[in-house]
Design an enzyme around this catalytic site. Sequence first.
Site, PDB file in Angstrom:
ATOM      1  N   TYR A  53       0.811  -1.219   0.000  1.00 45.70           N
ATOM      2  CA  TYR A  53       0.000   0.000   0.000  1.00 45.70           C
ATOM      3  C   TYR A  53       0.851   1.279   0.000  1.00 45.70           C
ATOM      4  O   TYR A  53       0.314   2.380  -0.122  1.00 45.70           O
ATOM      5  CB  TYR A  53      -0.964   0.035   1.208  1.00 45.70           C
ATOM      6  CG  TYR A  53      -1.889  -1.148   1.346  1.00 45.70           C
ATOM      7  CD1 TYR A  53      -2.073  -2.058   0.310  1.00 45.70           C
ATOM      8  CD2 TYR A  53      -2.595  -1.379   2.530  1.00 45.70           C
ATOM      9  CE1 TYR A  53      -2.915  -3.155   0.446  1.00 45.70           C
ATOM     10  CE2 TYR A  53      -3.447  -2.474   2.666  1.00 45.70           C
ATOM     11  CZ  TYR A  53      -3.591  -3.361   1.625  1.00 45.70           C
ATOM     12  OH  TYR A  53      -4.424  -4.443   1.781  1.00 45.70           O
ATOM     13  N   HIS A 111       0.882 -11.807   1.975  1.00 43.78           N
ATOM     14  CA  HIS A 111      -0.242 -11.112   1.326  1.00 43.78           C
ATOM     15  C   HIS A 111      -0.981 -12.010   0.325  1.00 43.78           C
ATOM     16  O   HIS A 111      -2.209 -12.040   0.303  1.00 43.78           O
ATOM     17  CB  HIS A 111       0.293  -9.856   0.622  1.00 43.78           C
ATOM     18  CG  HIS A 111      -0.718  -8.770   0.463  1.00 43.78           C
ATOM     19  ND1 HIS A 111      -0.395  -7.435   0.528  1.00 43.78           N
ATOM     20  CD2 HIS A 111      -2.051  -8.810   0.229  1.00 43.78           C
ATOM     21  CE1 HIS A 111      -1.488  -6.711   0.354  1.00 43.78           C
ATOM     22  NE2 HIS A 111      -2.503  -7.513   0.161  1.00 43.78           N
TER      23      HIS A 111
HETATM   24  P1  NAD Z   1     -14.160  -1.774   1.252  1.00 39.76           P
HETATM   25  O1  NAD Z   1     -15.061  -2.924   1.001  1.00 39.76           O
HETATM   26  O2  NAD Z   1     -13.802  -1.396   2.633  1.00 39.76           O
HETATM   27  O3  NAD Z   1     -14.801  -0.555   0.470  1.00 39.76           O
HETATM   28  C1  NAD Z   1     -14.158   0.686   0.455  1.00 39.76           C
HETATM   29  C2  NAD Z   1     -14.945   1.663  -0.417  1.00 39.76           C
HETATM   30  O4  NAD Z   1     -16.312   1.702  -0.025  1.00 39.76           O
HETATM   31  C3  NAD Z   1     -14.431   3.090  -0.210  1.00 39.76           C
HETATM   32  O5  NAD Z   1     -13.409   3.380  -1.119  1.00 39.76           O
HETATM   33  C4  NAD Z   1     -15.674   3.926  -0.407  1.00 39.76           C
HETATM   34  O6  NAD Z   1     -15.785   4.207  -1.773  1.00 39.76           O
HETATM   35  C5  NAD Z   1     -16.781   3.020   0.002  1.00 39.76           C
HETATM   36  N1  NAD Z   1     -17.305   3.317   1.364  1.00 39.76           N
HETATM   37  C6  NAD Z   1     -16.709   3.080   2.558  1.00 39.76           C
HETATM   38  N2  NAD Z   1     -17.525   3.406   3.557  1.00 39.76           N
HETATM   39  C7  NAD Z   1     -18.668   3.869   2.997  1.00 39.76           C
HETATM   40  C8  NAD Z   1     -19.894   4.347   3.525  1.00 39.76           C
HETATM   41  N3  NAD Z   1     -20.122   4.399   4.831  1.00 39.76           N
HETATM   42  N4  NAD Z   1     -20.859   4.750   2.644  1.00 39.76           N
HETATM   43  C9  NAD Z   1     -20.662   4.675   1.315  1.00 39.76           C
HETATM   44  N5  NAD Z   1     -19.514   4.210   0.766  1.00 39.76           N
HETATM   45  C10 NAD Z   1     -18.527   3.808   1.589  1.00 39.76           C
HETATM   46  O7  NAD Z   1     -12.872  -2.013   0.346  1.00 39.76           O
HETATM   47  P2  NAD Z   1     -11.319  -2.209   0.528  1.00 39.76           P
HETATM   48  O8  NAD Z   1     -10.620  -0.958   0.889  1.00 39.76           O
HETATM   49  O9  NAD Z   1     -10.871  -2.903  -0.718  1.00 39.76           O
HETATM   50  O10 NAD Z   1     -11.184  -3.237   1.746  1.00 39.76           O
HETATM   51  C11 NAD Z   1     -10.997  -2.854   3.101  1.00 39.76           C
HETATM   52  C12 NAD Z   1      -9.582  -3.150   3.543  1.00 39.76           C
HETATM   53  O11 NAD Z   1      -9.288  -4.545   3.406  1.00 39.76           O
HETATM   54  C13 NAD Z   1      -8.499  -2.483   2.692  1.00 39.76           C
HETATM   55  O12 NAD Z   1      -8.420  -1.097   2.906  1.00 39.76           O
HETATM   56  C14 NAD Z   1      -7.304  -3.287   3.092  1.00 39.76           C
HETATM   57  O13 NAD Z   1      -6.836  -2.877   4.359  1.00 39.76           O
HETATM   58  C15 NAD Z   1      -7.884  -4.696   3.137  1.00 39.76           C
HETATM   59  N6  NAD Z   1      -7.716  -5.446   1.853  1.00 39.76           N
HETATM   60  C16 NAD Z   1      -6.899  -6.523   1.849  1.00 39.76           C
HETATM   61  C17 NAD Z   1      -6.700  -7.249   0.676  1.00 39.76           C
HETATM   62  C18 NAD Z   1      -5.788  -8.437   0.679  1.00 39.76           C
HETATM   63  O14 NAD Z   1      -5.459  -8.957  -0.405  1.00 39.76           O
HETATM   64  N7  NAD Z   1      -5.370  -8.915   1.824  1.00 39.76           N
HETATM   65  C19 NAD Z   1      -7.344  -6.872  -0.504  1.00 39.76           C
HETATM   66  C20 NAD Z   1      -8.196  -5.771  -0.466  1.00 39.76           C
HETATM   67  C21 NAD Z   1      -8.394  -5.070   0.729  1.00 39.76           C
END
Ligand code: NAD
Length: 282
Positions: A53, A111
């Site tokens: 990240y 990861h």
């Molecule tokens: P998420 O499912 O948390 O969605 C994030 C998106 O949803 C935001 O960018 C925003 O547009 C929207 N959002 C958030 N809160 C909202 C609300 N209250 N109302 C309306 N829209 C809203 O997606 P993410 O960031 O992909 O996943 C969360 C976390 O998981 C990441 O930040 C990361 O830390 C982790 N992650 C890990 C992997 C992995 O391969 N291990 C992959 C993806 C994400």
Amino acid sequence: MSALPIPTLELSNGYQIPQLGFGTYKISAEDCVDTVKYALDLGIRHIDTAQMYHNEAEVGRAIEESGIPREEIFLTTKLNNDKHLPEDARRSFAQSLEDLRTDYVDLFLIHWPLPTLYGGDFVQTWRTLLEFEQQGRARTVGVSNFQIPHLERLMKETGVMPAVNQVEIHPHFANNQLRSFHLEHNILTEAWSPLARGTIFGDEKVISAAKRLGKTPAQVVLRWGIERGDVLFPKSVTPDRIKENLDIFDFQLDEQTKADLDSLDKGEDGRTGSHPDTMALL
Ligand code: NAD
């Protein structure tokens, strides 16, 4: 602001992890310090980052500047895909600790398993992470995006199951078979993209459940994950949304809503991210 009553769950090694945290994927270095400090100020005590990240230094700065004692925060980071070879993993882990301004992380994850790269030898990578755990520099080690056969191989070849597997889970991709395997083997499930990256809010069943419960679609979807017992860390850079995503501990889903959300599972078609068996990006 006072800390919220966020429940904690116990890991297989006895450590506690806050069930709701804060994700930092795609939070730019520019936004990261202020956003993470804001989340900590609201009472969040669990931050999920990764070498991938490119914001570990900013997460480290935010934690330091928050003034919150390090031991009160559960901090996770993850090994980058181009760092699986033991010497690379050791060097990059040391760099992560330096960037995060700490001498330990609470959780360090592989990861992606990358079964088509490095001769498919994610077991060697796992052994290297176990060194970090033995040294106390990672209190807990685990994996991310591992499928059942990958986990079985770790067990067979090292005798040590990861304490955590962080995988994609939301109502469009419930990932139930893997979750059952985790339960059987005392592996904690962390659900990444718990909001399906924002693609689920237009769903009719989500909208009507939100109206019925007097909550927002995001809160209803997060509550579904919390009640299933998974660890979640939604991401947002918008202050009101960060607050909204935390405000999910004063209500419960009724049976109708649970059944409605369970019925949204699209199986493999519901994935928003890469497939762990074929993901091969360095
Ligand atoms: P998420 O499912 O948390 O969605 C994030 C998106 O949803 C935001 O960018 C925003 O547009 C929207 N959002 C958030 N809160 C909202 C609300 N209250 N109302 C309306 N829209 C809203 O997606 P993410 O960031 O992909 O996943 C969360 C976390 O998981 C990441 O930040 C990361 O830390 C982790 N992650 C890990 C992997 C992995 O391969 N291990 C992959 C993806 C994400």
